[in-house]
Write a protein that holds these residues in place. Structure first.
Motif, PDB file in Angstrom:
ATOM      1  N   ALA A   1       0.025   4.690   6.593  1.00 25.38           N
ATOM      2  CA  ALA A   1      -0.110   4.807   5.133  1.00 25.38           C
ATOM      3  C   ALA A   1       0.352   3.521   4.443  1.00 25.38           C
ATOM      4  O   ALA A   1      -0.314   3.026   3.518  1.00 25.38           O
ATOM      5  CB  ALA A   1       0.681   6.008   4.629  1.00 25.38           C
ATOM      6  N   ALA A   2       1.464   2.973   4.880  1.00 21.84           N
ATOM      7  CA  ALA A   2       1.955   1.724   4.288  1.00 21.84           C
ATOM      8  C   ALA A   2       0.976   0.585   4.542  1.00 21.84           C
ATOM      9  O   ALA A   2       0.709  -0.239   3.651  1.00 21.84           O
ATOM     10  CB  ALA A   2       3.330   1.383   4.851  1.00 21.84           C
ATOM     11  N   GLY A   3       0.431   0.527   5.750  1.00 16.41           N
ATOM     12  CA  GLY A   3      -0.542  -0.513   6.070  1.00 16.41           C
ATOM     13  C   GLY A   3      -1.828  -0.374   5.278  1.00 16.41           C
ATOM     14  O   GLY A   3      -2.394  -1.367   4.817  1.00 16.41           O
ATOM     15  N   ALA A   4      -2.289   0.855   5.097  1.00 14.33           N
ATOM     16  CA  ALA A   4      -3.503   1.089   4.317  1.00 14.33           C
ATOM     17  C   ALA A   4      -3.304   0.681   2.862  1.00 14.33           C
ATOM     18  O   ALA A   4      -4.193   0.089   2.242  1.00 14.33           O
ATOM     19  CB  ALA A   4      -3.914   2.554   4.417  1.00 14.33           C
ATOM     20  N   VAL A   5      -2.131   0.968   2.307  1.00 18.58           N
ATOM     21  CA  VAL A   5      -1.830   0.559   0.931  1.00 18.58           C
ATOM     22  C   VAL A   5      -1.798  -0.967   0.833  1.00 18.58           C
ATOM     23  O   VAL A   5      -2.329  -1.547  -0.126  1.00 18.58           O
ATOM     24  CB  VAL A   5      -0.504   1.187   0.452  1.00 18.58           C
ATOM     25  N   ALA A   6      -1.215  -1.627   1.818  1.00 16.78           N
ATOM     26  CA  ALA A   6      -1.168  -3.092   1.803  1.00 16.78           C
ATOM     27  C   ALA A   6      -2.574  -3.688   1.886  1.00 16.78           C
ATOM     28  O   ALA A   6      -2.887  -4.654   1.170  1.00 16.78           O
ATOM     29  CB  ALA A   6      -0.307  -3.603   2.962  1.00 16.78           C
ATOM     30  N   LEU A   7      -3.429  -3.122   2.727  1.00 22.92           N
ATOM     31  CA  LEU A   7      -4.800  -3.618   2.815  1.00 22.92           C
ATOM     32  C   LEU A   7      -5.566  -3.370   1.521  1.00 22.92           C
ATOM     33  O   LEU A   7      -6.326  -4.234   1.060  1.00 22.92           O
ATOM     34  CB  LEU A   7      -5.531  -2.955   3.987  1.00 22.92           C
ATOM     35  N   GLY A   8      -5.367  -2.202   0.934  1.00 23.12           N
ATOM     36  CA  GLY A   8      -6.025  -1.907  -0.337  1.00 23.12           C
ATOM     37  C   GLY A   8      -5.559  -2.821  -1.450  1.00 23.12           C
ATOM     38  O   GLY A   8      -6.360  -3.279  -2.277  1.00 23.12           O
ATOM     39  N   ALA A   9      -4.258  -3.110  -1.487  1.00 21.64           N
ATOM     40  CA  ALA A   9      -3.726  -4.026  -2.498  1.00 21.64           C
ATOM     41  C   ALA A   9      -4.286  -5.435  -2.305  1.00 21.64           C
ATOM     42  O   ALA A   9      -4.606  -6.121  -3.285  1.00 21.64           O
ATOM     43  CB  ALA A   9      -2.203  -4.038  -2.439  1.00 21.64           C
ATOM     44  N   GLY A  10      -4.419  -5.866  -1.058  1.00 20.69           N
ATOM     45  CA  GLY A  10      -5.004  -7.175  -0.790  1.00 20.69           C
ATOM     46  C   GLY A  10      -6.461  -7.239  -1.197  1.00 20.69           C
ATOM     47  O   GLY A  10      -6.925  -8.247  -1.750  1.00 20.69           O
ATOM     48  N   LEU A  11      -7.201  -6.167  -0.959  1.00 20.56           N
ATOM     49  CA  LEU A  11      -8.602  -6.106  -1.378  1.00 20.56           C
ATOM     50  C   LEU A  11      -8.707  -6.164  -2.897  1.00 20.56           C
ATOM     51  O   LEU A  11      -9.552  -6.868  -3.451  1.00 20.56           O
ATOM     52  CB  LEU A  11      -9.255  -4.831  -0.846  1.00 20.56           C
ATOM     53  N   TRP A  12      -7.823  -5.441  -3.563  1.00 16.43           N
ATOM     54  CA  TRP A  12      -7.839  -5.441  -5.023  1.00 16.43           C
ATOM     55  C   TRP A  12      -7.453  -6.820  -5.568  1.00 16.43           C
ATOM     56  O   TRP A  12      -8.107  -7.337  -6.472  1.00 16.43           O
ATOM     57  CB  TRP A  12      -6.872  -4.377  -5.548  1.00 16.43           C
TER      58      TRP A  12
END
Length: 98
Positions: free
Chosen positions: A56-67
């Motif tokens: 979950a933490a990794g997915a949030v980090a990837l999503g934040a980077g995409l954004w």
């Protein structure tokens, strides 16, 4: 004239899985490594729980980077992924207790 390219549901699923694959691999590796490398007092109670939290933490980090960057695959995003997963593992294992 604007041409719209349609993507099949299977192709969309594969793109989504490919986007989250780094978070999945890092989360699994860190959760397994914690079981081997950390002292018993600093290990999370369950491997599955640590894996889900790390993912979950990794997915949030990837999503934040995409954004933030507008596209995926930036090294800064992957660095944030590793930092987020490692921090989550540290918190889940209550490693600050020593």
């Amino acid at each position: 004239m604007l041409q719209i390219n349609r993507v099949s549901p299977l192709a969309s699923l594969l793109h989504l899985l490919s986007f989250f694959a780094p978070a999945l691999v890092v989360a699994a590796f860190v959760a397994l490594a914690a079981r081997v490398l950390l002292p018993p007092a600093a290990r999370p109670s369950s491997w599955g729980f640590a894996f889900v939290l790390n993912f979950a933490a990794g997915a949030v980090a990837l999503g934040a980077g995409l954004w933030y960057f507008g596209h995926d695959g930036k090294m800064a995003t992957y660095a944030a992924l590793v930092l987020a997963v490692a921090s989550t593992q540290w918190l889940a294992g209550r490693a600050w207790r020593g």
